[in-house]
Design a protein around this motif. Structure first.
Motif, PDB file in Angstrom:
ATOM      1  N   SER A 299       3.343   7.093   9.049  1.00  0.00           N
ATOM      2  CA  SER A 299       4.407   7.984   9.514  1.00  0.00           C
ATOM      3  C   SER A 299       4.692   9.092   8.509  1.00  0.00           C
ATOM      4  CB  SER A 299       5.688   7.187   9.774  1.00  0.00           C
ATOM      5  OG  SER A 299       6.265   6.725   8.565  1.00  0.00           O
ATOM      6  N   LEU A 300       4.305   8.866   7.245  1.00  0.00           N
ATOM      7  CA  LEU A 300       4.515   9.865   6.200  1.00  0.00           C
ATOM      8  C   LEU A 300       3.278  10.708   5.943  1.00  0.00           C
ATOM      9  CD1 LEU A 300       6.423   7.633   3.616  1.00  0.00           C
ATOM     10  CD2 LEU A 300       7.383   9.084   5.400  1.00  0.00           C
ATOM     11  N   GLY A 301       2.264  10.534   6.777  1.00  0.00           N
ATOM     12  CA  GLY A 301       1.032  11.283   6.581  1.00  0.00           C
ATOM     13  C   GLY A 301       0.129  10.683   5.525  1.00  0.00           C
ATOM     14  N   ARG A 302       0.417   9.451   5.078  1.00  0.00           N
ATOM     15  CA  ARG A 302      -0.406   8.777   4.070  1.00  0.00           C
ATOM     16  C   ARG A 302      -1.174   7.658   4.767  1.00  0.00           C
ATOM     17  NH1 ARG A 302       0.004  12.275  -0.072  1.00  0.00           N
ATOM     18  NH2 ARG A 302      -1.170  10.689  -1.223  1.00  0.00           N
ATOM     19  N   LEU A 303      -2.192   8.037   5.521  1.00  0.00           N
ATOM     20  CA  LEU A 303      -2.957   7.096   6.329  1.00  0.00           C
ATOM     21  C   LEU A 303      -3.680   6.091   5.444  1.00  0.00           C
ATOM     22  CD1 LEU A 303      -4.480   9.538   8.967  1.00  0.00           C
ATOM     23  CD2 LEU A 303      -2.481   8.059   9.225  1.00  0.00           C
ATOM     24  N   ASN A 304      -3.692   4.842   5.887  1.00  0.00           N
ATOM     25  CA  ASN A 304      -4.416   3.761   5.204  1.00  0.00           C
ATOM     26  C   ASN A 304      -3.944   3.571   3.765  1.00  0.00           C
ATOM     27  OD1 ASN A 304      -6.111   3.410   7.530  1.00  0.00           O
ATOM     28  ND2 ASN A 304      -7.290   5.206   6.847  1.00  0.00           N
ATOM     29  N   GLU A 305      -2.692   3.901   3.492  1.00  0.00           N
ATOM     30  CA  GLU A 305      -2.144   3.721   2.158  1.00  0.00           C
ATOM     31  C   GLU A 305      -0.892   2.856   2.227  1.00  0.00           C
ATOM     32  OE1 GLU A 305      -1.405   7.371   0.061  1.00  0.00           O
ATOM     33  OE2 GLU A 305      -3.183   8.350   0.892  1.00  0.00           O
ATOM     34  N   ARG A 306      -0.682   2.060   1.205  1.00  0.00           N
ATOM     35  CA  ARG A 306       0.591   1.369   1.046  1.00  0.00           C
ATOM     36  C   ARG A 306       1.540   2.312   0.315  1.00  0.00           C
ATOM     37  NH1 ARG A 306       0.243  -4.734  -1.011  1.00  0.00           N
ATOM     38  NH2 ARG A 306       2.403  -4.637  -0.214  1.00  0.00           N
ATOM     39  N   VAL A 307       2.702   2.538   0.901  1.00  0.00           N
ATOM     40  CA  VAL A 307       3.658   3.495   0.351  1.00  0.00           C
ATOM     41  C   VAL A 307       4.961   2.776   0.021  1.00  0.00           C
ATOM     42  CG1 VAL A 307       4.961   5.609   0.756  1.00  0.00           C
ATOM     43  CG2 VAL A 307       2.639   5.390   1.667  1.00  0.00           C
ATOM     44  N   PHE A 308       5.435   2.964  -1.205  1.00  0.00           N
ATOM     45  CA  PHE A 308       6.675   2.357  -1.661  1.00  0.00           C
ATOM     46  C   PHE A 308       7.663   3.455  -2.024  1.00  0.00           C
ATOM     47  CE2 PHE A 308       3.359  -0.716  -2.321  1.00  0.00           C
ATOM     48  CZ  PHE A 308       3.947  -1.958  -2.052  1.00  0.00           C
TER      49      PHE A 308
END
Length: 423
Positions: free
Chosen positions: A38-47
């Motif tokens: 949803s933040l445009g960081r595909l296939n990434e874990r976002v904290f």
């Protein structure tokens, strides 16, 4: 840390008023894993990291948390990539410089740019900025209702940065269009056609500034572009590297253009809303213009036009008791940090006389502290002093209709209409 807190940075209700959500995160989940897609960081874990002390620590730890985060928008599809490459076939490659680099390359860029973007050059702008502000207020005419963003908040920073870059008046509209296209995909979703159109604008901007740089080689001037072109490191700089090449200069010019226009316009608009909502502060400012710097600092803390940036985790680590694995993305939330009641008493109040005011991190912190901070402050302080001398009363027309743009990173009002009277 397990928690029932949920947070969707792209939800319109959150975009319009994020502060209660930020408080819940700080209190219950200071490190919260989000939906990267949803933040445009595909296939990434976002904290998301929301507390002031944790954000500040990350900003200083450039070894664990890398600034090489790339773009904040979704990666182009193969079809879109082909279209973008076709547009840029006559352009210069996009390179990482100040914003998305780590030491030692960041150190090289910072030193070289600092040779051109000096405090002396910024301070020399004050008379020109004052005249620009006077002219903009003159252009209000005798109207009691003013479209503040269109008639002041946007033109002032555009004119300021254009003055530094020596953009002639006839190209100011192009300059604004180039700046808009440069941030079109930051923190928001846009269509493929919009991305291609933005790329065409960026190509046009590149050609314009390459021509200007070529002109400085043939005919040097006492200006920023000439100094940028001629900046060279010495042994005393204790960092290796040659002068900036053309793609690097284009990247730096673009960053200065964006940082010096979009976020400053947002700051000015939020500043006027706060002063309209706190007429006692407006009266104190009119009576004592020397309060302007304090008012601007509180507006920076309260508004934080840049709500935060990303970092890439280089090794397994822990923040506020939460394990974060190597390769994850961390969103350091300036907007939340600047409303942290662990640092600022009654953070939702607008109080220029508060303690620890200079603890805000609206301009970042550490080696990535915003290079244009002095310019943004000078613009806002000068604008306040001029308006306090020229305007008697200000109020927001239909305050319930105020809306922020859709970006979860660059927070700014879409429209601001003020009722004003004159002195």
């Amino acid at each position: 840390m397990s928690s029932t807190v949920s947070f969707d940075a792209t939800d319109d209700a959150v975009v319009q008023c994020p502060y209660e959500h930020y408080r819940n995160m700080r209190d219950e989940a200071p490190v919260l894993e989000l939906d990267g897609a949803s933040l445009g960081r595909l296939n990434e874990r976002v904290f998301a990291v929301s507390r002031h002390e944790d954000v500040k620590r990350i900003l200083h730890d450039t070894t664990t948390f890398s600034s090489r985060f790339g773009g904040a928008s979704a990666k182009p599809s193969p079809e879109l990539m082909a279209r973008l490459k076709e547009v840029m076939v006559d352009g210069w490659p996009s390179v990482s410089t100040l914003l998305t680099e780590d030491p030692p390359s960041h150190t090289r860029y910072r030193r070289l740019v600092s040779m051109a973007f000096t405090p002396r050059r910024v301070s020399r702008l004050e008379p020109a900025l004052r005249q620009i502000c006077e002219t903009l207020v003159d252009d209000f005419g005798e109207e009691s209702r003013v479209d503040f963003i269109a008639k002041f908040a946007v033109p002032l920073p555009i004119a300021a940065v254009a003055t530094i870059l020596e953009i002639p008046d006839r190209r100011r509209e192009d300059f604004k269009r180039w700046a808009d296209s440069s941030v079109a995909a930051i923190g928001r979703a846009i269509t493929d056609d919009e991305r291609v159109a933005a790329e065409r604008d960026i190509l046009e901007q590149q050609h314009y500034f390459v021509s200007e740089l070529d002109a400085r080689r043939d005919d040097p001037r006492d200006d920023f572009l000439t100094d940028l072109l001629n900046a060279e490191l010495t042994a005393d700089d204790e960092v290796e590297g040659g002068p900036l090449d053309t793609p690097e200069m284009l990247s730096i010019i673009r960053q200065i253009q964006v940082a010096g226009s979009e976020t400053t316009a947002s700051l000015l608009a939020d500043l006027m809303v706060q002063l309209a909502e706190h007429p006692d502060e407006w009266e104190r400012l009119k009576a004592d213009p020397s309060r302007a710097p304090k008012v601007v600092e509180e507006a920076l803390r309260w508004a934080s036009p840049n709500q935060g940036l990303f970092r890439i985790v280089q090794e397994d680590t822990e923040v506020a008791g939460t394990p974060i694995p190597k390769g994850s993305t961390v969103w350091i939330m300036y907007g939340s940090a600047d409303h942290d009641d662990r640092v600022f008493d009654d953070p939702e109040a607008f109080n220029p006389d508060r303690e620890r005011l200079n603890s805000h991190i609206a301009f970042g912190h550490g080696i990535h502290f915003c290079l244009g901070a002095a310019l943004a402050r000078l613009e806002a302080v000068t604008a306040l002093k001029v308006m306090a001398a020229r305007l008697d009363t200000i109020s927001v027309v239909e305050p319930e209709s105020l809306r922020y743009g859709s970006s979860f990173i660059l927070r700014g009002l879409e429209h601001l209409e003020l009722d004003v009277t004159y002195q």
